[in-house]
Write a protein that holds these residues in place. Structure first.
Motif, PDB file in Angstrom:
ATOM      1  N   GLU A  54      24.696   8.744  -9.822  1.00  0.00           N
ATOM      2  CA  GLU A  54      26.144   8.813  -9.618  1.00  0.00           C
ATOM      3  C   GLU A  54      26.828   7.490  -9.952  1.00  0.00           C
ATOM      4  N   ARG A  68      29.078   5.100  -4.733  1.00  0.00           N
ATOM      5  CA  ARG A  68      28.893   6.547  -4.851  1.00  0.00           C
ATOM      6  C   ARG A  68      27.952   7.052  -3.757  1.00  0.00           C
ATOM      7  N   SER A 117      30.371  21.300   0.289  1.00  0.00           N
ATOM      8  CA  SER A 117      31.825  21.219   0.110  1.00  0.00           C
ATOM      9  C   SER A 117      32.552  21.882   1.283  1.00  0.00           C
ATOM     10  N   TRP A 128      35.308  16.716  -1.114  1.00  0.00           N
ATOM     11  CA  TRP A 128      34.439  15.809  -1.857  1.00  0.00           C
ATOM     12  C   TRP A 128      34.673  15.952  -3.359  1.00  0.00           C
ATOM     13  N   TRP A 129      34.912  17.181  -3.801  1.00  0.00           N
ATOM     14  CA  TRP A 129      35.200  17.443  -5.218  1.00  0.00           C
ATOM     15  C   TRP A 129      36.047  18.709  -5.312  1.00  0.00           C
ATOM     16  N   ASP A 130      36.645  18.916  -6.477  1.00  0.00           N
ATOM     17  CA  ASP A 130      37.517  20.075  -6.661  1.00  0.00           C
ATOM     18  C   ASP A 130      37.406  20.556  -8.109  1.00  0.00           C
ATOM     19  N   TYR A 131      36.836  21.764  -8.296  1.00  0.00           N
ATOM     20  CA  TYR A 131      36.657  22.339  -9.632  1.00  0.00           C
ATOM     21  C   TYR A 131      37.726  23.396  -9.947  1.00  0.00           C
ATOM     22  N   ASN A 257      36.812   7.671  -3.256  1.00  0.00           N
ATOM     23  CA  ASN A 257      37.404   8.938  -3.692  1.00  0.00           C
ATOM     24  C   ASN A 257      37.778   9.859  -2.536  1.00  0.00           C
TER      25      ASN A 257
END
Length: 301
Positions: A54, A68, A117, A128-131, A257
């Motif tokens: 990462e 990361r 997630s 944590w993340w977004d797709y 982030n």
């Protein structure tokens, strides 16, 4: 002589009985044929490997060396460790069945990614993340692009990488005088990692609570957050501890982030609310580089 032979036979029987008992205990302490201590070792090794991957990915894509890690104090990226462990436990009996490994990796990786997630958002209020902007995604938590990646990773992990990791683990095992010493070492590292994990959960929660209140972010449960803030930061000793060890700089540097979603669905990055450099070192300015390339194209260079 006869008495000595009898003693030797008795000792042999006792030794065999002990050995059988130890083997039975070892068999009981396994998950799908893999010992617990080895599974913990996998988690530690692959979490560290994930952190390295990462970090390099961040350097290439963002041009900065930033944290990361999943936890506050260790070089661990927990989703890699968790994903690798579940894949190995589920798929290690199919080392050469590549179709099975791909499908298994696709499914297992997607489930782990979705679960991490979901739990992060439900328990900590963190995305944590977004797709969401990627094709064929489910709730922005997983998408077919990364699921296919998990499938190929399943093949590589089981057929190639993990046998090498097993050899490294066996080499480390040979350096310990007893099985008990090895087990104690692995358990100690794992316990410290879990303490780090639990501390991280509290630190993130306390940080987000104060960021919401201090910046007047309109979240759906605003009243409950304000009440929580008063309880936490109204306690002088707890408040001093938080600011000393989990202050804004520590949190932004460790989790650059971190973001939350307000009541209107807007994603707010925590580093945008603070005048703190979220990375350790800038390697190259990717944005400026792209602008220079555009200008060169316009000029016809």
């Amino acid at each position: 002589m006869k008495e000595e032979l009898k003693k030797e036979k008795i000792e042999e029987k006792v030794d065999k009985a002990k050995e059988n008992k130890e083997n039975k205990i070892k068999k009981k302490r396994t998950i799908n044929g893999i010992s617990i201590w080895r599974i913990l070792a996998y988690f530690i090794i692959y979490s560290v490997a994930g952190y390295i991957i990462e970090t390099i990915y961040g350097m290439i894509t963002k041009g900065v060396w930033e944290s990361r890690q999943s936890f506050l104090y260790g070089p661990f990226c927990g989703i890699y460790g968790l994903g690798a462990v579940i894949m190995i436990v589920c798929l290690h009996k199919f080392p050469r069945k590549f179709n099975t490994l791909f499908i298994g990796g696709f499914i297992v990786g997607s489930i782990v990614e979705y679960a991490v997630s979901f739990l992060g958002e439900m328990l900590l209020g963190v995305k944590w993340w977004d797709y969401s902007n990627m094709p064929l995604n489910i709730n922005g938590r997983i998408c077919v692009y990364f699921s296919v990646f998990w499938g190929f990773l399943g093949i590589y992990l089981i057929a190639s990488l993990n046998p090498k990791v097993d050899r490294v683990i066996d080499w480390i095992k040979s350096k310990f005088k007893t099985y008990k010493a090895l087990k104690t070492f692995v358990m100690t590292v794992f316990i410290l990692l879990m303490i780090d994990c639990i501390s991280t959960g509290f630190a993130i929660e306390f940080f987000l609570v104060r960021m919401i209140v201090k910046n007047d972010i309109d979240v759906s449960n605003k009243e409950a957050v304000i009440e929580q803030y008063d309880k936490i930061y109204g306690n002088e000793k707890l408040s001093n501890f938080i600011y000393q060890f989990w202050g804004d700089k520590k949190m932004i540097k460790t989790f650059p982030n971190l973001k939350i979603t307000d009541k209107d669905g807007n994603i707010i990055y925590m580093d945008s609310l603070l005048d703190i450099q979220p990375y350790y070192l800038k390697i190259h300015d990717r944005h400026n580089k792209n602008n220079e390339e555009v200008e060169a194209d316009i000029k016809g260079e």
